[in-house]
Design an enzyme around this catalytic site. Sequence first.
Site, short mmCIF file in Angstrom:
data_model
loop_
_atom_site.label_atom_id
_atom_site.label_comp_id
_atom_site.label_asym_id
_atom_site.label_seq_id
_atom_site.Cartn_x
_atom_site.Cartn_y
_atom_site.Cartn_z
N ASP A 1 58.41 -56.86 4.54
CA ASP A 1 56.80 -55.95 3.75
C ASP A 1 58.03 -54.86 4.09
O ASP A 1 58.34 -54.23 4.74
CB ASP A 1 55.88 -56.05 5.36
CG ASP A 1 54.67 -54.53 5.34
OD1 ASP A 1 55.10 -53.97 3.88
OD2 ASP A 1 54.09 -54.71 6.60
N HIS B 1 51.88 -50.94 9.50
CA HIS B 1 53.19 -51.54 9.29
C HIS B 1 54.06 -51.50 9.95
O HIS B 1 54.01 -50.28 10.38
CB HIS B 1 53.02 -51.61 7.54
CG HIS B 1 52.40 -51.88 6.80
ND1 HIS B 1 51.92 -52.92 5.96
CD2 HIS B 1 50.95 -51.20 6.57
CE1 HIS B 1 51.41 -52.88 5.52
NE2 HIS B 1 50.09 -51.65 5.65
#
Length: 528
Positions: free
Chosen positions: A172, A344
């Site tokens: 990610d 995130h």
Amino acid sequence: MTVFEHKGKLLIVDCGVLFPEENQPGIDVILPDFTAIRSRLKDVVAVVLTHGHEDHIGGVPYLLKERPTIPIVGSRLTLALVTAKLEEHKITPKTVQVKEGDEVQFGPFGTEYFAVNHSIPDGLAVALRTSAGTVLCTGDFKMDQFPLDRRITDLGGFARLADEGVDLFLTDSTNADVPGFTTSEEDLAPAIDQVFRTAPRRIVVSSFASHVHRIQQVIDAAERHGRKIAFVGRSMVRNMGIAAELGFLRIPKGMLVDMKAIEKMPDENTVLICTGSQGEPMAALSRMANREHIIEIGEGDTILLASSLIPGNENAIYRIINAFTRWGAQVVHKGNAKVHVSGHASAGELTYCYNIVKPSAVLPYHGEWRHLTANAALARKTGVADDQVFVIENGVSVDLVDGRSSISGRIPAPYIFVDGQTMGLATETAMNDRKVLAEEGTITILAIVDSTTNALLEPLEFFARGFVEEKGWEENANKAITEALAGAGPRSKTSADELEALMTRTIGRWLSRRHRRNPVVTTIVVDE
Ligand SMILES: [Zn+2]
């Protein structure tokens, strides 16, 4: 959507949608292009879904329309969310439920699942073991050490896999350019509590319909302060229903009431939890801001935007904030209070991950170009060889052979626009036309001509929509076109179609030169 191919079989990880930006007017969602796998759908052994966000599951109904029997693999919550979505498309999927620690074989792919923490519960990273090497995909993740469900990203599992050797690491990138560490979800509790302590009247909370933990914090605060809650908006009602039923969301008995009941209660005892935090015009929050909703926001009400501000949505969100403040409401958002943390991993967490996973090669994914590049830099800094870090565009393929990765080719991977009932019919050309229409308007010209001589029998008629110009432009345009028509000669020399093209070209050039305008021009020649 990432497609892995091994021994003639395909395994897909995630199949999401993008949401349109301002330069894609009229588009509902954007799909990945299935063209490259369309003739091979029978070879797809599974679609593994890492978590239940739209940008990871939203494309599944469209893929299953092409082959409904593809097995869909995911955690309990992810499968529940995708199944509910598929139900709306009248598809009953074949599902395989997995949880952290599970190992399942799909064709030539051995898969193993690891818990990851993200802004939706029950996320999974997936490792693929093949005879060509081992790949680890994180999905979206962060490393919150104090998540509400105490289910942290399984770095121990990542380390065990690292002992075997991770040949390719897909990780990610969304927050790769943010230094340090993403703060914990539980750090938001004081700011949310502050809102509840001081709000004199009604509280309206807006968040993503999938952010179970954020909404749990709101429910906990509501409980402490003796308020009842109601969910507003189809996706919020549906998703929170699923999350509560599966035990991911805890709603104290008697606290959840419906809209009808909440309207009759004193405002200071109520909380409305709704969608629309990105300023979506049809969502409850926008309609409340525009006073088009049954709930009339006014003096003393508090609006809590407990969500991110996705780039591109700023104008829409500030419009809503302005509207609410004009009605006398107080708006609390991430700009003036600590009411949002990202889902995130920031650069610090990603660096830890690289040092734990020790991958031979890295393919940063999930993020825009600047995020991918920042993530690649982190990988290199931890010692991954320069030529084993792949910052690639959609459609580029990477081969993994004997533990070594290389770029092997590329296929076209355009955006597929869903517009109403159509899929793939609205093209980039259509987007350009729409932008021109929006900025310049349109002019339709009707010419009635003699079918042998091509001579104008009546003055030209102009129909303009959205195009404005000083008075008199029509007479001048008329002159320019009449001259061009006179030069066209009889029908034996210039057909009606050619005449239309000539008129369109003439008026286009004339408007551009004389008025610096480029409206969409349509010409119709009618023979008499
Ligand atoms: Zn996500």
